[in-house]
Design a protein around this motif. Structure first.
Motif, PDB file in Angstrom:
ATOM      1  N   ALA A 203      71.351   3.207 -21.438  1.00 39.66           N
ATOM      2  CA  ALA A 203      71.337   2.702 -22.725  1.00 39.66           C
ATOM      3  C   ALA A 203      69.740   3.163 -23.429  1.00 39.66           C
ATOM      4  N   ILE A 204      70.107   3.694 -24.512  1.00 41.54           N
ATOM      5  CA  ILE A 204      68.809   4.446 -25.483  1.00 41.54           C
ATOM      6  C   ILE A 204      68.406   3.269 -26.576  1.00 41.54           C
ATOM      7  N   ILE A 205      67.273   2.834 -26.339  1.00 38.65           N
ATOM      8  CA  ILE A 205      66.778   1.693 -27.050  1.00 38.65           C
ATOM      9  C   ILE A 205      65.382   2.419 -27.901  1.00 38.65           C
ATOM     10  N   ALA A 206      65.835   2.627 -29.203  1.00 44.04           N
ATOM     11  CA  ALA A 206      64.922   3.136 -30.242  1.00 44.04           C
ATOM     12  C   ALA A 206      64.501   2.207 -31.243  1.00 44.04           C
ATOM     13  N   THR A 207      63.312   2.701 -31.832  1.00 47.72           N
ATOM     14  CA  THR A 207      62.794   1.982 -33.075  1.00 47.72           C
ATOM     15  C   THR A 207      62.043   2.951 -33.905  1.00 47.72           C
ATOM     16  N   SER A 208      61.893   2.442 -35.358  1.00 53.21           N
ATOM     17  CA  SER A 208      61.351   3.002 -36.365  1.00 53.21           C
ATOM     18  C   SER A 208      61.763   4.280 -36.579  1.00 53.21           C
ATOM     19  N   ASN A 209      60.906   5.335 -37.019  1.00 54.35           N
ATOM     20  CA  ASN A 209      61.170   6.730 -37.386  1.00 54.35           C
ATOM     21  C   ASN A 209      61.830   7.596 -36.108  1.00 54.35           C
ATOM     22  N   MET A 210      62.001   6.970 -35.099  1.00 56.24           N
ATOM     23  CA  MET A 210      62.578   7.775 -33.880  1.00 56.24           C
ATOM     24  C   MET A 210      64.053   7.456 -34.055  1.00 56.24           C
ATOM     25  N   LEU A 211      64.686   6.748 -34.532  1.00 57.02           N
ATOM     26  CA  LEU A 211      65.999   6.060 -34.712  1.00 57.02           C
ATOM     27  C   LEU A 211      66.703   7.198 -35.039  1.00 57.02           C
ATOM     28  N   ASN A 212      66.491   8.214 -36.066  1.00 57.00           N
ATOM     29  CA  ASN A 212      67.592   9.210 -36.599  1.00 57.00           C
ATOM     30  C   ASN A 212      67.492  10.474 -35.461  1.00 57.00           C
ATOM     31  N   GLN A 213      66.304  10.439 -34.537  1.00 60.18           N
ATOM     32  CA  GLN A 213      66.566  11.479 -33.532  1.00 60.18           C
ATOM     33  C   GLN A 213      67.210  10.900 -32.455  1.00 60.18           C
ATOM     34  N   ALA A 214      67.090   9.528 -31.920  1.00 64.52           N
ATOM     35  CA  ALA A 214      67.897   8.929 -31.081  1.00 64.52           C
ATOM     36  C   ALA A 214      69.309   9.142 -31.343  1.00 64.52           C
ATOM     37  N   VAL A 215      70.007   9.210 -32.556  1.00 66.01           N
ATOM     38  CA  VAL A 215      71.205   9.169 -32.927  1.00 66.01           C
ATOM     39  C   VAL A 215      71.563  10.577 -32.438  1.00 66.01           C
ATOM     40  N   GLU A 216      70.860  11.655 -32.866  1.00 66.39           N
ATOM     41  CA  GLU A 216      71.088  12.613 -32.345  1.00 66.39           C
ATOM     42  C   GLU A 216      71.166  13.090 -31.067  1.00 66.39           C
ATOM     43  N   VAL A 217      70.322  12.460 -30.197  1.00 66.65           N
ATOM     44  CA  VAL A 217      70.060  12.677 -28.957  1.00 66.65           C
ATOM     45  C   VAL A 217      71.454  11.993 -28.155  1.00 66.65           C
TER      46      VAL A 217
ATOM     47  N   ASN B 146      76.787   7.404 -23.221  1.00 64.77           N
ATOM     48  CA  ASN B 146      75.584   6.510 -23.406  1.00 64.77           C
ATOM     49  C   ASN B 146      75.626   5.429 -24.506  1.00 64.77           C
ATOM     50  N   SER B 147      75.057   4.361 -24.385  1.00 65.19           N
ATOM     51  CA  SER B 147      75.087   3.221 -25.580  1.00 65.19           C
ATOM     52  C   SER B 147      73.417   3.406 -26.255  1.00 65.19           C
ATOM     53  N   LEU B 148      73.471   2.997 -27.715  1.00 65.06           N
ATOM     54  CA  LEU B 148      72.532   3.196 -28.508  1.00 65.06           C
ATOM     55  C   LEU B 148      72.086   1.903 -29.211  1.00 65.06           C
ATOM     56  N   TYR B 149      71.032   1.343 -29.033  1.00 63.81           N
ATOM     57  CA  TYR B 149      70.338   0.265 -29.631  1.00 63.81           C
ATOM     58  C   TYR B 149      69.322   0.440 -30.646  1.00 63.81           C
ATOM     59  N   SER B 150      69.222  -0.033 -31.740  1.00 66.03           N
ATOM     60  CA  SER B 150      68.326  -0.020 -32.713  1.00 66.03           C
ATOM     61  C   SER B 150      67.443  -1.472 -32.608  1.00 66.03           C
ATOM     62  N   PHE B 151      66.114  -1.076 -31.960  1.00 64.65           N
ATOM     63  CA  PHE B 151      65.267  -2.500 -32.026  1.00 64.65           C
ATOM     64  C   PHE B 151      64.140  -2.230 -33.035  1.00 64.65           C
ATOM     65  N   HIS B 152      64.591  -2.572 -34.282  1.00 60.76           N
ATOM     66  CA  HIS B 152      63.888  -2.635 -35.756  1.00 60.76           C
ATOM     67  C   HIS B 152      62.941  -3.553 -35.474  1.00 60.76           C
ATOM     68  N   THR B 153      63.083  -4.743 -34.493  1.00 63.30           N
ATOM     69  CA  THR B 153      61.868  -5.859 -34.669  1.00 63.30           C
ATOM     70  C   THR B 153      61.185  -5.575 -33.437  1.00 63.30           C
ATOM     71  N   ILE B 154      59.906  -5.481 -33.357  1.00 64.66           N
ATOM     72  CA  ILE B 154      59.084  -5.416 -32.216  1.00 64.66           C
ATOM     73  C   ILE B 154      58.596  -6.787 -31.752  1.00 64.66           C
ATOM     74  N   LYS B 155      58.429  -7.488 -32.939  1.00 67.40           N
ATOM     75  CA  LYS B 155      57.790  -8.625 -32.410  1.00 67.40           C
ATOM     76  C   LYS B 155      58.397 -10.017 -33.675  1.00 67.40           C
ATOM     77  N   PRO B 156      59.225 -10.792 -33.401  1.00 66.52           N
ATOM     78  CA  PRO B 156      59.599 -11.177 -31.972  1.00 66.52           C
ATOM     79  C   PRO B 156      60.708 -10.451 -31.468  1.00 66.52           C
ATOM     80  N   MET B 157      60.538 -10.045 -30.154  1.00 69.92           N
ATOM     81  CA  MET B 157      61.558  -9.174 -29.372  1.00 69.92           C
ATOM     82  C   MET B 157      62.702  -9.702 -28.951  1.00 69.92           C
ATOM     83  N   ASP B 158      63.931  -9.035 -29.097  1.00 68.64           N
ATOM     84  CA  ASP B 158      65.200  -9.471 -28.856  1.00 68.64           C
ATOM     85  C   ASP B 158      65.458  -9.415 -27.238  1.00 68.64           C
TER      86      ASP B 158
END
Length: 311
Positions: free
Chosen positions: A188-202, A213-225
């Protein structure tokens, strides 16, 4: 993302006359239309960021909805006491819009880098932190946070960010709820902010290598999901976190606070791999991609690190 923010703020300001925009001598070529249309609701506080945040707090106390914009180090770090005491302590409806997340302003050096901001803001009670990874997330961060009355920090990169969520509707976005972009394999790849585009490429490159692999965008850091995190920790053997932030106190730090070593042992996790900036400043001169490579968080370095943990 900056253009997306301005466009959405214009739409909201047309409907809600309480909205005011305050900038710290930033945003030229961005805010001209707002200033022209709402001249009495636009304030340039100059290079006086502490005063700027104090103004926002005062306006919020009088029933306004202030949006405060600047480059992140000036917005957050220079005025941290005012953010803490004037806004968060009183739980005021002030939105902080920071530009240049991570090393977006690479060539301007460490003074303009924002690699500790999430850590700083996470330590403040009462505030929500949203770190959009593309214009879709940025648009909805602005729209959905408008509906609450909480202090909110929205961490933007710069501009020309690609759309990564092409099939989602606005109602699919929820503050505090991660987005599953793909689901496969035991990584599971968990990415946030401006690393999301690179996470998609990875993620796509790993697929090409036969590594599902799986890919998740954690756009919210607080409150955490925590609900999604719990499912990830139960269903995957390897977890990779990706952020353009200091390894301390950002996405990886927030996750590990919730799922410390003792807790991880209760799951089937073999490895949590943090992709983040080691605890140091950048004395390396270059653009964003160049500095990512220097810190070993560029695409090729990330893929090699993932391949290494799979051996």
């Amino acid at each position: 993302m900056r253009t997306t923010f301005v466009n959405e703020l214009m739409k909201l300001a047309e409907k809600d006359e309480r909205i005011v925009l305050i900038t710290g001598d930033m945003g030229f070529s961005m805010f001209e239309k707002f200033k022209e249309k709402f001249p009495d609701r636009y304030y340039n506080a100059g290079i006086a960021e502490q005063n700027m945040v104090g103004m926002a707090a005062g306006l919020a106390l009088r029933g306004k909805k202030p949006y405060v914009y600047s480059i992140i180090p000036f917005l957050i770090m220079r005025s941290y006491e005012q953010v803490r005491v004037d806004v968060c302590y009183h739980e005021l409806d002030v939105k902080f819009i920071g530009s240049g997340g991570g090393v977006s302003y690479g060539h301007l050096g460490a003074t303009h880098h924002a690699t500790e901001d999430i850590n700083l803001m996470r330590g403040l009670p009462n505030i929500e932190i949203i770190a959009p990874g593309d214009p879709y997330e940025a648009k909805n961060a602005v729209d959905k946070s408008y509906l609450n009355k909480k202090p909110t920090y929205i961490r933007l990169s710069k501009n020309k960010d690609p759309f990564l969520h092409k099939n989602l509707k606005d109602e699919d976005f929820e503050i505090g709820k991660a987005i599953c972009m793909k689901k496969s394999g035991n990584i599971a790849i968990i990415a946030t902010s401006n690393m999301l585009n690179q996470a998609v490429e990875v993620s796509n490159e790993l697929d090409n290598l036969g590594i599902k692999n799986s890919l998740y965008s954690f756009h919210t850091i607080k409150p955490m999901d925590k609900e999604t995190l719990d499912k990830i920790f139960k269903n995957y053997k390897y977890i990779v976190t990706m952020e353009e932030h200091n390894i301390i106190g950002g996405l990886y730090g927030a996750i590990m606070e919730e799922y410390g070593k003792g807790v991880i042992n209760d799951y089937s996790i073999e490895k949590v791999l943090p992709i983040a900036i080691n605890d140091k400043f950048s004395h390396h001169v270059g653009d964003q991609n160049n500095i990512r490579k220097y810190f070993g968080i560029d695409k090729d370095s990330v893929i090699n690190k993932i391949k290494e943990i799979l051996k």
